[in-house]
Write an enzyme that holds these catalytic residues in place. Structure first.
Site, PDB file in Angstrom:
ATOM      1  N   TYR A   1       0.788  -1.113  -0.141  1.00 61.42           N
ATOM      2  CA  TYR A   1      -0.014   0.149  -0.024  1.00 61.42           C
ATOM      3  C   TYR A   1       1.255   1.496  -0.164  1.00 61.42           C
ATOM      4  O   TYR A   1       2.134   1.521   0.082  1.00 61.42           O
ATOM      5  CB  TYR A   1      -0.610  -0.081   1.636  1.00 61.42           C
ATOM      6  CG  TYR A   1      -0.104   0.117   2.890  1.00 61.42           C
ATOM      7  CD1 TYR A   1      -0.287   1.780   3.256  1.00 61.42           C
ATOM      8  CD2 TYR A   1       0.294  -0.745   3.043  1.00 61.42           C
ATOM      9  CE1 TYR A   1       0.259   1.810   4.304  1.00 61.42           C
ATOM     10  CE2 TYR A   1       0.714  -0.543   4.105  1.00 61.42           C
ATOM     11  CZ  TYR A   1       0.997   0.485   4.725  1.00 61.42           C
ATOM     12  OH  TYR A   1       1.422   0.811   6.304  1.00 61.42           O
ATOM     13  N   CYS A   2       0.429   2.464  -0.992  1.00 58.50           N
ATOM     14  CA  CYS A   2       1.113   3.582  -0.236  1.00 58.50           C
ATOM     15  C   CYS A   2      -0.238   4.826   0.462  1.00 58.50           C
ATOM     16  O   CYS A   2      -0.732   3.969   0.731  1.00 58.50           O
ATOM     17  CB  CYS A   2       1.613   4.159  -1.725  1.00 58.50           C
ATOM     18  SG  CYS A   2       0.158   3.877  -3.026  1.00 58.50           S
ATOM     19  N   TRP A   3      -0.014   5.879  -0.354  1.00 56.79           N
ATOM     20  CA  TRP A   3      -0.653   6.582   0.772  1.00 56.79           C
ATOM     21  C   TRP A   3      -2.808   6.939  -0.236  1.00 56.79           C
ATOM     22  O   TRP A   3      -3.385   6.755   0.307  1.00 56.79           O
ATOM     23  CB  TRP A   3      -0.521   8.545   0.218  1.00 56.79           C
ATOM     24  CG  TRP A   3      -1.579   9.167   0.624  1.00 56.79           C
ATOM     25  CD1 TRP A   3      -2.043  10.272  -0.454  1.00 56.79           C
ATOM     26  CD2 TRP A   3      -1.920  10.082   1.783  1.00 56.79           C
ATOM     27  NE1 TRP A   3      -3.351  11.180   0.289  1.00 56.79           N
ATOM     28  CE2 TRP A   3      -3.061  10.263   1.561  1.00 56.79           C
ATOM     29  CE3 TRP A   3      -2.133   9.426   2.956  1.00 56.79           C
ATOM     30  CZ2 TRP A   3      -3.648  11.550   2.653  1.00 56.79           C
ATOM     31  CZ3 TRP A   3      -2.498   9.545   3.961  1.00 56.79           C
ATOM     32  CH2 TRP A   3      -3.600  10.897   4.227  1.00 56.79           C
TER      33      TRP A   3
END
Length: 356
Positions: A96-98
């Protein structure tokens, strides 16, 4: 290729099913908060992220993407070299990222092409944060709270630990906040988490509790050091919690506080400096008298004076406001605060809770 996208509502309750939860955001973003158990494999470090962002604003999105893509590619290659060389094909990461966009998509795509059973978190950290905030506003109402009310140094934290050791359910907010809840409550060498990470830690602790069994918690104020306790949790403690009046005689309280704050009593000048913020509330003359005792190393006297002239009056006002009727609550006498006394009280409280 083995890559799927998972909605946050599906992935977050099942984090334990993944062999790794990988946060590809920058180290600074990761330090502020992250999913429980996540490891940080940044595809852009803090300086690179700043560089790409500046190019995006000052030059063009296209130029930023070209430079960023080269950086991301090199960083992903480095992660592959260092992290996944010996992993089996069945390894199953969640990435995941932002917002579940290009940064996590880049790593997830490569891992999927390698053949790992890779999942990408739709909505990224932002979606996870929304779940935490929503559940912190609802889940505290699911529990039956037993609120340990008592003056500073009366052994509430030690009683919580004894209850946990005896198999009871506890929510140790001070432990989660890395702070002992008073002006002298900072833990040496252990800074408090960010507000977001504290929220995550409280959320995670609540997830592990059984609503069918009572939960013991200290009567915290709305703030612990620099952190705010979730509002709905505080309201539930105030309005629905069953109060327990924890008491210990003054001599034992002084001994307990001197033991718990031993690192402060090793340096009278440092102790005196930490009292400075109380001048506005208590006046320079009174605070100066406490500082003089600290500088002289007269620790039982300064602790007793702080209890009688600052902490106890503050406690009485706070309890009258937040827990009216506390005087009529069941009394819990911890005696001298010894290990044996605490264990006996913990066993008694758990037996009473089970019978209720």
């Amino acid at each position: 290729m083995s890559l799927v996208q998972l909605p946050a509502a599906e992935a977050v309750p099942e984090l334990a099913r993944f062999d790794a939860v990988i946060d590809v955001r920058s180290p600074a973003e990761f330090a502020e908060d992250h999913l429980p158990g996540a490891v940080n494999w940044p595809v852009l470090d803090d300086e690179q992220r700043k560089t790409v962002g500046t190019l995006y604003v000052q030059v063009s999105p296209h130029e930023a993407r070209k430079v960023g893509a080269a950086m991301v590619s090199r960083n992903i290659a480095d992660h592959l070299e260092r992290q996944v060389r010996d992993l089996p094909r069945e390894w199953r990461p969640l990435v995941y990222c932002w917002r579940g966009g290009q940064r996590s998509g880049s790593l997830a795509l490569v891992l999927g092409q390698v053949g790992f059973r890779t999942a990408q978190l739709q909505g990224g950290y932002k979606a996870f944060r929304a779940i935490v905030r929503e559940q912190l506003s609802t889940s505290p109402a699911r529990f039956s709270w037993r609120v340990l009310c008592g003056r500073t140094g009366s052994g509430k934290t030690r009683l919580l630990q004894a209850i946990a050791a005896a198999g009871g359910q506890v929510l140790d907010l001070e432990g989660l906040a890395l702070h002992r809840g008073s002006i002298l409550g900072a833990l040496p060498g252990r800074p408090q988490p960010s507000q977001k990470h504290f929220d995550t830690r409280v959320w995670q602790a609540l997830q592990a509790l059984d609503p069918a069994r009572p939960v013991f918690v200290e009567s915290e104020s709305a703030r612990i050091g620099n952190l705010r306790v979730p509002e709905v949790l505080i309201l539930q403690m105030h309005e629905q919690g069953r109060r327990l009046r924890v008491e210990m005689d003054d001599a034992a309280r002084i001994a307990l506080l001197q033991h718990d704050y031993a690192e402060l009593t090793e340096d009278g000048e440092r102790f005196a400096r930490q009292l400075e913020p109380l001048i506005e509330l208590r006046g320079r003359a009174l605070v100066g008298s406490w500082q003089a005792l600290a500088l002289a190393g007269r620790w039982p006297e300064v602790i007793g004076a702080l209890m009688a002239q600052h902490y106890d009056p503050l406690y009485e006002r706070s309890m009258a406001r937040s827990y009216p009727g506390l005087a009529d609550a069941p009394r819990v006498d911890l005696g001298d605060g010894s290990v044996g006394a605490l264990a006996a009280v913990a066993a008694q409280l758990l037996a009473e809770a089970q019978a209720a």
